[in-house]
Write a protein that holds these residues in place. Sequence first.
Motif, mmCIF file in Angstrom:
data_model
loop_
_atom_site.group_PDB
_atom_site.id
_atom_site.type_symbol
_atom_site.label_atom_id
_atom_site.label_comp_id
_atom_site.label_asym_id
_atom_site.label_seq_id
_atom_site.Cartn_x
_atom_site.Cartn_y
_atom_site.Cartn_z
ATOM 1 N N CYS A 74 0.829 -1.207 0.000
ATOM 2 C CA CYS A 74 0.000 0.000 0.000
ATOM 3 C C CYS A 74 0.866 1.261 0.000
ATOM 4 N N THR B 217 -3.726 3.746 -1.475
ATOM 5 C CA THR B 217 -4.021 2.807 -2.551
ATOM 6 C C THR B 217 -3.157 1.572 -2.364
ATOM 7 N N CYS B 218 -3.753 0.390 -2.541
ATOM 8 C CA CYS B 218 -3.039 -0.876 -2.351
ATOM 9 C C CYS B 218 -3.055 -1.693 -3.638
ATOM 10 N N GLN C 247 -2.947 -4.956 -3.509
ATOM 11 C CA GLN C 247 -3.729 -6.128 -3.125
ATOM 12 C C GLN C 247 -4.874 -5.667 -2.242
ATOM 13 N N GLN C 248 -5.974 -6.407 -2.264
ATOM 14 C CA GLN C 248 -7.108 -6.033 -1.434
ATOM 15 C C GLN C 248 -6.725 -6.080 0.040
ATOM 16 N N THR D 116 -7.934 -5.859 4.119
ATOM 17 C CA THR D 116 -9.077 -6.128 4.979
ATOM 18 C C THR D 116 -9.648 -4.822 5.520
ATOM 19 N N PHE E 227 -12.309 -4.241 3.139
ATOM 20 C CA PHE E 227 -12.275 -5.107 1.959
ATOM 21 C C PHE E 227 -12.214 -4.291 0.670
ATOM 22 N N THR E 228 -11.124 -3.541 0.518
ATOM 23 C CA THR E 228 -10.998 -2.633 -0.613
ATOM 24 C C THR E 228 -9.544 -2.480 -1.030
ATOM 25 N N TYR E 229 -9.328 -1.848 -2.165
ATOM 26 C CA TYR E 229 -7.989 -1.553 -2.664
ATOM 27 C C TYR E 229 -7.563 -0.125 -2.353
ATOM 28 N N SER E 230 -8.521 0.734 -1.963
ATOM 29 C CA SER E 230 -8.171 2.132 -1.695
ATOM 30 C C SER E 230 -9.152 2.747 -0.704
ATOM 31 N N CYS E 231 -8.685 3.828 -0.088
ATOM 32 C CA CYS E 231 -9.514 4.560 0.864
ATOM 33 C C CYS E 231 -9.070 6.025 0.822
#
Length: 122
Positions: A32, A53-54, A56-57, A59, A83-87
Amino acid sequence: MKRTRLMASAAVLAMMAGSLLTAAPAQAAQSCRATASAPTYQAGTIVYSGGVTCSQQATEISITVILEMDGNEVADTANSCIFTYSCYDTGLYPNRSGNQRWCTRVTATNLLGARQCESQNW
């Protein structure tokens, strides 16, 4: 004697599970990256945003986006995504009269933060 062995086995398993849980966020954080956008001026308001941003997914991703004025924290906003690739998150703050140096800083658990400053005179 059997009860002592069972309790010892349970303690070892609990320790192993605990070490796996603490290792997982650090491993996930390696894939990430934090990003901060330079603050912008819109109709008397400073808009600041950033996130993680990651590849890989993940948790869970928990971030804090901080607005700095002349090196001092003046506002922040936080977000947590599962459970996402970005926040990401965006905050708003009223502009002050005069010329200040505005910066956005992003922090996230187990991850190197990011910082970006504006380069214009508002």
